[in-house]
Write a protein that holds these residues in place. Structure first.
Motif, PDB file in Angstrom:
ATOM      1  N   ALA A 162      28.221 -18.401   0.234  1.00 52.61           N
ATOM      2  CA  ALA A 162      29.526 -18.721  -0.361  1.00 52.61           C
ATOM      3  C   ALA A 162      30.392 -17.467  -0.355  1.00 52.61           C
ATOM      4  O   ALA A 162      29.900 -16.349  -0.245  1.00 52.61           O
ATOM      5  CB  ALA A 162      29.325 -19.223  -1.788  1.00 52.61           C
ATOM      6  N   LYS A 163      31.697 -17.657  -0.482  1.00 53.28           N
ATOM      7  CA  LYS A 163      32.645 -16.546  -0.463  1.00 53.28           C
ATOM      8  C   LYS A 163      32.453 -15.620  -1.669  1.00 53.28           C
ATOM      9  O   LYS A 163      32.733 -14.446  -1.594  1.00 53.28           O
ATOM     10  CB  LYS A 163      34.086 -17.054  -0.440  1.00 53.28           C
ATOM     11  N   SER A 164      32.016 -16.156  -2.793  1.00 52.31           N
ATOM     12  CA  SER A 164      31.662 -15.409  -3.998  1.00 52.31           C
ATOM     13  C   SER A 164      30.785 -16.322  -4.844  1.00 52.31           C
ATOM     14  O   SER A 164      30.376 -17.383  -4.381  1.00 52.31           O
ATOM     15  CB  SER A 164      32.924 -14.966  -4.756  1.00 52.31           C
ATOM     16  N   ARG A 165      30.500 -15.942  -6.072  1.00 51.48           N
ATOM     17  CA  ARG A 165      29.627 -16.744  -6.924  1.00 51.48           C
ATOM     18  C   ARG A 165      30.176 -18.159  -7.066  1.00 51.48           C
ATOM     19  O   ARG A 165      31.346 -18.367  -7.354  1.00 51.48           O
ATOM     20  CB  ARG A 165      29.494 -16.107  -8.304  1.00 51.48           C
ATOM     21  N   ASP A 190      30.758 -21.459  -8.968  1.00 51.82           N
ATOM     22  CA  ASP A 190      30.778 -21.851 -10.371  1.00 51.82           C
ATOM     23  C   ASP A 190      30.915 -23.354 -10.572  1.00 51.82           C
ATOM     24  O   ASP A 190      30.824 -23.838 -11.695  1.00 51.82           O
ATOM     25  CB  ASP A 190      31.860 -21.094 -11.146  1.00 51.82           C
ATOM     26  N   ARG A 191      31.085 -24.107  -9.513  1.00 46.47           N
ATOM     27  CA  ARG A 191      31.129 -25.565  -9.576  1.00 46.47           C
ATOM     28  C   ARG A 191      30.631 -26.123  -8.251  1.00 46.47           C
ATOM     29  O   ARG A 191      30.850 -25.527  -7.194  1.00 46.47           O
ATOM     30  CB  ARG A 191      32.554 -26.090  -9.776  1.00 46.47           C
ATOM     31  N   ALA A 192      30.008 -27.293  -8.318  1.00 41.50           N
ATOM     32  CA  ALA A 192      29.607 -28.023  -7.112  1.00 41.50           C
ATOM     33  C   ALA A 192      29.655 -29.501  -7.448  1.00 41.50           C
ATOM     34  O   ALA A 192      29.254 -29.908  -8.544  1.00 41.50           O
ATOM     35  CB  ALA A 192      28.209 -27.620  -6.659  1.00 41.50           C
ATOM     36  N   GLY A 216      30.795 -33.346  -0.044  1.00 40.08           N
ATOM     37  CA  GLY A 216      30.862 -32.613  -1.303  1.00 40.08           C
ATOM     38  C   GLY A 216      31.761 -31.398  -1.210  1.00 40.08           C
ATOM     39  O   GLY A 216      32.339 -31.106  -0.163  1.00 40.08           O
ATOM     40  N   ALA A 217      31.875 -30.711  -2.336  1.00 40.90           N
ATOM     41  CA  ALA A 217      32.677 -29.493  -2.385  1.00 40.90           C
ATOM     42  C   ALA A 217      32.092 -28.538  -3.416  1.00 40.90           C
ATOM     43  O   ALA A 217      31.405 -28.965  -4.348  1.00 40.90           O
ATOM     44  CB  ALA A 217      34.122 -29.817  -2.744  1.00 40.90           C
ATOM     45  N   TYR A 218      32.365 -27.258  -3.219  1.00 42.77           N
ATOM     46  CA  TYR A 218      31.979 -26.254  -4.202  1.00 42.77           C
ATOM     47  C   TYR A 218      33.158 -25.325  -4.429  1.00 42.77           C
ATOM     48  O   TYR A 218      34.031 -25.186  -3.583  1.00 42.77           O
ATOM     49  CB  TYR A 218      30.731 -25.480  -3.770  1.00 42.77           C
ATOM     50  N   ARG A 219      33.170 -24.701  -5.620  1.00 42.42           N
ATOM     51  CA  ARG A 219      34.235 -23.764  -5.955  1.00 42.42           C
ATOM     52  C   ARG A 219      33.649 -22.364  -6.084  1.00 42.42           C
ATOM     53  O   ARG A 219      32.631 -22.159  -6.734  1.00 42.42           O
ATOM     54  CB  ARG A 219      34.910 -24.153  -7.271  1.00 42.42           C
ATOM     55  N   ALA A 220      34.300 -21.438  -5.420  1.00 38.52           N
ATOM     56  CA  ALA A 220      33.905 -20.028  -5.482  1.00 38.52           C
ATOM     57  C   ALA A 220      35.177 -19.190  -5.388  1.00 38.52           C
ATOM     58  O   ALA A 220      36.047 -19.479  -4.563  1.00 38.52           O
ATOM     59  CB  ALA A 220      32.954 -19.681  -4.337  1.00 38.52           C
ATOM     60  N   TRP A 280      38.246 -24.015  -3.449  1.00 43.64           N
ATOM     61  CA  TRP A 280      37.285 -25.075  -3.158  1.00 43.64           C
ATOM     62  C   TRP A 280      36.999 -25.110  -1.655  1.00 43.64           C
ATOM     63  O   TRP A 280      37.892 -24.906  -0.847  1.00 43.64           O
ATOM     64  CB  TRP A 280      37.833 -26.430  -3.591  1.00 43.64           C
ATOM     65  N   TYR A 281      35.733 -25.378  -1.334  1.00 47.19           N
ATOM     66  CA  TYR A 281      35.272 -25.437   0.048  1.00 47.19           C
ATOM     67  C   TYR A 281      34.439 -26.697   0.248  1.00 47.19           C
ATOM     68  O   TYR A 281      33.767 -27.164  -0.672  1.00 47.19           O
ATOM     69  CB  TYR A 281      34.402 -24.213   0.379  1.00 47.19           C
ATOM     70  N   GLN A 282      34.442 -27.214   1.460  1.00 50.16           N
ATOM     71  CA  GLN A 282      33.619 -28.367   1.797  1.00 50.16           C
ATOM     72  C   GLN A 282      32.154 -27.951   1.863  1.00 50.16           C
ATOM     73  O   GLN A 282      31.830 -26.804   2.182  1.00 50.16           O
ATOM     74  CB  GLN A 282      34.037 -28.937   3.148  1.00 50.16           C
TER      75      GLN A 282
END
Length: 135
Positions: A61-64, A66-68, A88-92, A96-98
């Motif tokens: 991930a680009k950084s830690r 904190d959400r998925a 799905g997506a995650y936040r870092a 947000w990223y796929q």
């Protein structure tokens, strides 16, 4: 049958645990909150938490992270004790990223046995609201 208010309260407890370090999965409060969820939701929650842990630990991930969320672009597939999330997506780092993943859990959906994932492109902020994402 659970009332909508109870299900919402239990989900809120689980989701609030995602802001804590990955150690939250071992926390007794987190596990009690999982117990209050239906098996399908419990599988999604434990797999989303595993996504956060794996991506943060691997540095992919680009950084830690904190959400998925397994259900952002398309709903995940429930195949018994396995969750297949292709949209799905995650936040870092506030973005947000796929992502996509396959997550196999124990029959009680409280522990992950196997987890593989792929990260994808950044989701433009202009699409966040339509996907139910936030800053």
């Amino acid at each position: 049958m659970k009332t909508p208010a109870l299900a919402l309260a239990a989900t809120s407890v689980v989701l609030s645990a995602f802001t804590m370090p990955a150690v939250a999965a071992q926390d007794a409060r987190f596990m009690r909150a999982l117990d209050r969820l239906d098996p399908k939701t419990r599988l999604e929650q434990i797999c989303d938490l595993e996504a956060m842990r794996k991506m943060s630990a691997s540095g992919s991930a680009k950084s830690r992270v904190d959400r998925a969320k397994s259900d952002v672009i398309t709903p995940p597939q429930h195949l018994g004790n396995t969750l297949v999330a292709k949209g799905g997506a995650y936040r870092a780092g506030g973005k947000w990223y796929q992502m996509s993943f396959t997550c196999k859990a124990t029959p009680d959906h409280k522990s992950v046995l196997d987890f593989t994932y792929k990260t994808g492109a950044e989701i433009p902020a202009a699409k966040w609201a339509s996907y139910g994402l936030w800053k």
